[in-house]
Motif scaffolding. Structure first.
Motif, PDB file in Angstrom:
ATOM      1  N   TYR A  66       0.830  -1.210   0.000  1.00  0.00           N
ATOM      2  CA  TYR A  66       0.000   0.000   0.000  1.00  0.00           C
ATOM      3  C   TYR A  66       0.863   1.257   0.000  1.00  0.00           C
ATOM      4  N   GLN A  67       1.853   1.305   0.901  1.00  0.00           N
ATOM      5  CA  GLN A  67       2.709   2.485   0.996  1.00  0.00           C
ATOM      6  C   GLN A  67       3.560   2.653  -0.254  1.00  0.00           C
ATOM      7  N   ASN A 105      -7.996  -3.495  -4.529  1.00  0.00           N
ATOM      8  CA  ASN A 105      -9.104  -4.445  -4.612  1.00  0.00           C
ATOM      9  C   ASN A 105      -8.678  -5.856  -4.245  1.00  0.00           C
ATOM     10  N   GLY A 106      -7.414  -6.205  -4.521  1.00  0.00           N
ATOM     11  CA  GLY A 106      -6.929  -7.548  -4.238  1.00  0.00           C
ATOM     12  C   GLY A 106      -6.512  -7.770  -2.794  1.00  0.00           C
ATOM     13  N   LEU A 111      -6.979  -4.622   4.114  1.00  0.00           N
ATOM     14  CA  LEU A 111      -6.803  -3.174   4.110  1.00  0.00           C
ATOM     15  C   LEU A 111      -7.891  -2.472   4.919  1.00  0.00           C
ATOM     16  N   LEU A 112      -9.136  -2.889   4.723  1.00  0.00           N
ATOM     17  CA  LEU A 112     -10.234  -2.278   5.468  1.00  0.00           C
ATOM     18  C   LEU A 112     -10.090  -2.511   6.969  1.00  0.00           C
ATOM     19  N   GLU A 119      -4.270   1.266  11.772  1.00  0.00           N
ATOM     20  CA  GLU A 119      -2.909   0.926  11.324  1.00  0.00           C
ATOM     21  C   GLU A 119      -2.532   1.683  10.057  1.00  0.00           C
ATOM     22  N   ILE A 120      -3.520   2.036   9.241  1.00  0.00           N
ATOM     23  CA  ILE A 120      -3.293   2.844   8.042  1.00  0.00           C
ATOM     24  C   ILE A 120      -4.146   4.100   8.167  1.00  0.00           C
ATOM     25  N   ALA A 121      -3.516   5.257   7.987  1.00  0.00           N
ATOM     26  CA  ALA A 121      -4.222   6.536   8.110  1.00  0.00           C
ATOM     27  C   ALA A 121      -4.801   6.913   6.755  1.00  0.00           C
TER      28      ALA A 121
END
Length: 200
Positions: A66-67, A105-106, A111-112, A119-121
């Motif tokens: 993601y990052q 999407n994968g 992620l959600l 954990e993810i902003a």
């Protein structure tokens, strides 16, 4: 010789990590469901222990992918402006944004859960992406090649809509046509300029 040998494992580890990141990104983008950690390791040609050494949990791998994708978008905006004029840079950036959406999407379930846990902003990421779009828009406004009355938020919303409608690889041609239409609307025209003056 000792120094050379001591550097080799670190170089191998770096290559392994990059290979795992590349493979995970590709599998996340192409898979209908989240691929297993073992499938990612197998595709990368490394053992599962090597994968877990670099990414001890699925969350750590998802976060790294993601990052990396966000960095490609933010840094990419600057790099594209060096290579291309603003409209061409923005159109190419839209393709990068589509790659990011496909990758998300994968790995959506994980992620959600990470966004939910903090954990993810997500808000920070949105700010970064809007700044990347605005950077290209500002360059286009300066040269007169892009409209001055369209905010980055509107472009982001349009992109999300396009890649929601044309989300699968089978719809890549449709996505390209819709992105081209969006770009046509972002170029100045006498009608758009009159509309912008009338709105102000």
């Amino acid at each position: 010789m000792a120094a050379t040998e001591s550097r080799r494992p670190r170089a191998d580890a770096t290559r392994n990590r990059e290979q795992l990141l590349d493979v995970a990104t590709r599998l996340f983008a192409s898979a209908g469901t989240e691929p297993s950690m073992r499938a990612i390791a197998n595709e990368a040609g490394v053992g599962i222990a090597t994968l877990y050494r670099h990414f001890p949990t699925r969350e750590s791998l998802v976060d790294a992918v993601y990052q990396d994708q966000v960095s490609r978008l933010t840094v990419g905006a600057h790099e594209l402006l060096v290579q291309l004029d603003p409209p061409a840079a923005l159109r190419r950036w839209m393709d990068l944004f589509g790659d990011w959406i496909a990758t998300k999407n994968g790995m959506l379930d994980t992620l959600l859960a990470m966004v939910e846990s903090g954990e993810i902003a997500h808000a920070h990421t949105r700010t970064e992406l809007l700044a990347a779009i605005d950077n290209i828009l500002e360059a286009g406004r300066t040269t007169g090649q892009l409209r001055a009355d369209v905010p980055a938020e509107d472009i982001a919303a349009a992109l999300i809509g396009i890649f929601t409608v044309a989300s699968s690889p089978d719809h890549s041609a449709l996505a390209a046509r819709l992105l081209d239409l969006l770009m046509d609307g972002l170029r100045p025209s006498p009608w758009n300029q009159r509309k912008g003056r009338g709105a102000s």
